[in-house]
Design a protein around this motif. Structure first.
Motif, PDB file in Angstrom:
ATOM      1  N   ALA A  63       0.832  -1.205   0.000  1.00 37.53           N
ATOM      2  CA  ALA A  63       0.000   0.000   0.000  1.00 37.53           C
ATOM      3  C   ALA A  63       0.870   1.259   0.000  1.00 37.53           C
ATOM      4  O   ALA A  63       0.597   2.216  -0.744  1.00 37.53           O
ATOM      5  CB  ALA A  63      -0.932  -0.009   1.210  1.00 37.53           C
ATOM      6  N   LYS A  64       1.928   1.253   0.799  1.00 40.68           N
ATOM      7  CA  LYS A  64       2.822   2.415   0.868  1.00 40.68           C
ATOM      8  C   LYS A  64       3.552   2.614  -0.460  1.00 40.68           C
ATOM      9  O   LYS A  64       3.711   3.739  -0.941  1.00 40.68           O
ATOM     10  CB  LYS A  64       3.830   2.234   1.998  1.00 40.68           C
ATOM     11  N   ILE A  86      -9.224  -5.137  -1.512  1.00 40.28           N
ATOM     12  CA  ILE A  86      -8.001  -4.842  -0.754  1.00 40.28           C
ATOM     13  C   ILE A  86      -7.615  -3.377  -0.940  1.00 40.28           C
ATOM     14  O   ILE A  86      -7.229  -2.689   0.014  1.00 40.28           O
ATOM     15  CB  ILE A  86      -6.860  -5.788  -1.192  1.00 40.28           C
ATOM     16  N   PHE A  87      -7.731  -2.872  -2.170  1.00 34.57           N
ATOM     17  CA  PHE A  87      -7.480  -1.446  -2.410  1.00 34.57           C
ATOM     18  C   PHE A  87      -8.411  -0.590  -1.553  1.00 34.57           C
ATOM     19  O   PHE A  87      -7.980   0.394  -0.942  1.00 34.57           O
ATOM     20  CB  PHE A  87      -7.686  -1.108  -3.889  1.00 34.57           C
ATOM     21  N   ALA A  88      -9.683  -0.957  -1.517  1.00 29.90           N
ATOM     22  CA  ALA A  88     -10.646  -0.188  -0.725  1.00 29.90           C
ATOM     23  C   ALA A  88     -10.300  -0.239   0.759  1.00 29.90           C
ATOM     24  O   ALA A  88     -10.454   0.770   1.474  1.00 29.90           O
ATOM     25  CB  ALA A  88     -12.060  -0.728  -0.964  1.00 29.90           C
ATOM     26  N   ASN A 116      -7.137   4.508  -4.420  1.00 26.30           N
ATOM     27  CA  ASN A 116      -7.946   4.777  -5.611  1.00 26.30           C
ATOM     28  C   ASN A 116      -7.293   4.094  -6.807  1.00 26.30           C
ATOM     29  O   ASN A 116      -6.240   4.508  -7.275  1.00 26.30           O
ATOM     30  CB  ASN A 116      -8.047   6.286  -5.835  1.00 26.30           C
ATOM     31  N   GLU A 117      -7.934   3.040  -7.307  1.00 20.62           N
ATOM     32  CA  GLU A 117      -7.336   2.271  -8.397  1.00 20.62           C
ATOM     33  C   GLU A 117      -7.055   3.135  -9.622  1.00 20.62           C
ATOM     34  O   GLU A 117      -6.024   2.971 -10.288  1.00 20.62           O
ATOM     35  CB  GLU A 117      -8.246   1.101  -8.773  1.00 20.62           C
ATOM     36  N   GLU A 118      -7.948   4.069  -9.924  1.00 20.31           N
ATOM     37  CA  GLU A 118      -7.758   4.911 -11.105  1.00 20.31           C
ATOM     38  C   GLU A 118      -6.512   5.781 -10.983  1.00 20.31           C
ATOM     39  O   GLU A 118      -5.902   6.159 -11.994  1.00 20.31           O
ATOM     40  CB  GLU A 118      -8.993   5.792 -11.324  1.00 20.31           C
ATOM     41  N   ALA A 119      -6.128   6.088  -9.767  1.00 21.63           N
ATOM     42  CA  ALA A 119      -4.937   6.916  -9.557  1.00 21.63           C
ATOM     43  C   ALA A 119      -3.654   6.091  -9.564  1.00 21.63           C
ATOM     44  O   ALA A 119      -2.554   6.646  -9.485  1.00 21.63           O
ATOM     45  CB  ALA A 119      -5.055   7.668  -8.235  1.00 21.63           C
ATOM     46  N   LEU A 120      -3.807   4.769  -9.674  1.00 26.03           N
ATOM     47  CA  LEU A 120      -2.643   3.878  -9.586  1.00 26.03           C
ATOM     48  C   LEU A 120      -2.257   3.263 -10.923  1.00 26.03           C
ATOM     49  O   LEU A 120      -1.437   2.350 -10.971  1.00 26.03           O
ATOM     50  CB  LEU A 120      -2.939   2.743  -8.593  1.00 26.03           C
ATOM     51  N   THR A 121      -2.840   3.741 -12.017  1.00 27.75           N
ATOM     52  CA  THR A 121      -2.676   3.068 -13.308  1.00 27.75           C
ATOM     53  C   THR A 121      -1.212   2.878 -13.715  1.00 27.75           C
ATOM     54  O   THR A 121      -0.869   1.884 -14.345  1.00 27.75           O
ATOM     55  CB  THR A 121      -3.417   3.833 -14.414  1.00 27.75           C
TER      56      THR A 121
END
Length: 272
Positions: free
Chosen positions: A142-143, A168-170, A175-180
């Motif tokens: 996560a970090k 798990i992201f939640a 934010n999955e969209e910010a992790l592309t």
């Protein structure tokens, strides 16, 4: 004359037996078509050998893919006798006993009374050889995702392993969209596993059983609080032309022999 007649009769009988022997055909096997989550490939392939050896009249034909893909194929009319999903969601979408929230299209493919929760799995975090991103836990992951210092392989959002990953992201408020830029996707869990074993990603979120089959040692395992329990439901389908044989195979999957095979790779049998 008597000797000649006897010889002729013997010849006629011999020819008759030969003709009968030629016309006799081996009994046709019953073909059972089983659609199963890709994460079951190794275990069901082993089970196939054992089951067919003990049931000479059965020919098991497996299709392995993401549960979402398999569910769509069934809904579109693909022949199938037994469906085993890696999550309840895809089975629910085919089950007329479920409400509109779970089965929005009102599909009716599950043979009522046959559905069971067959197995439980775990969602594992595995790293590429050498652990290039120095990831040792989901907390570390996560970090690293927040810092943009890791490339993570995950399943697409329409497949169970990807849906567990989204939970798990939640859990970590990611934010999955910010992790592309930090994510690479696979269409099923096998593709995600390959990204880890071939080190095209720093790490990946897969099932514990796929980690075992690939020779990977998970650095962490998600808790039920993080993503829920990973339940594999199984059912005979009401479109099957061989429902009795399909039920017999499903019953076998809950028995001691099959359960031992499942347990050996990390599944937890729920009906043995």
């Amino acid at each position: 004359m008597k000797k000649v007649f006897a010889l002729l009769m013997a010849l006629v009988m011999a020819l008759g037996l030969t003709a009968c022997g030629r016309s006799a055909k081996p009994a046709k096997k019953t073909e059972l078509i089983v659609f199963a989550a890709a994460s079951m490939t190794e275990t069901l392939t082993e089970i196939e050998t054992k089951y067919e050896a003990a049931h000479g009249d059965i020919d098991l034909v497996f299709t392995f893919d993401s549960s979402g893909t398999l569910k769509t194929q069934i809904a579109e009319g693909a022949p199938c006798d037994v469906f085993i999903s890696a999550a309840p969601k895809q089975m629910n979408q085919l089950d007329a006993s479920k409400d509109k929230d779970a089965n929005p299209d009102g599909l009716d493919f599950v043979l009522q009374g046959s559905r069971i929760d067959l197995l439980e799995n775990k969602v594992a975090l595995c790293v590429a050889e050498g652990n290039p991103a120095d990831i040792h836990s989901y907390d570390d992951l996560a970090k690293a995702l927040q810092a943009g210092t890791v490339l993570l392989a995950v399943g697409n959002g329409d497949v169970p392993v990807g849906q567990y990953t989204q939970k798990i992201f939640a859990y970590y408020d990611l934010n999955e969209e910010a992790l592309t830029s930090c994510l690479t996707y696979g269409s099923n869990v096998k593709e995600v596993t390959t990204a880890v074993t071939e080190a095209t990603a720093d790490c990946g979120i897969i099932y514990a059983t796929d980690a075992f089959s690939a020779g990977l040692t998970p650095v962490d395992t998600a808790t039920a609080e993080m993503c829920g329990r990973v339940i594999y439901p199984a059912a005979v389908l009401n479109i099957s032309n061989h429902q009795e044989e399909a039920q017999a195979f499903l019953d076998y999957l809950t028995g001691e022999e099959a359960s031992a095979i499942f347990e050996a790779v990390g599944f937890t049998p729920l009906n043995k």
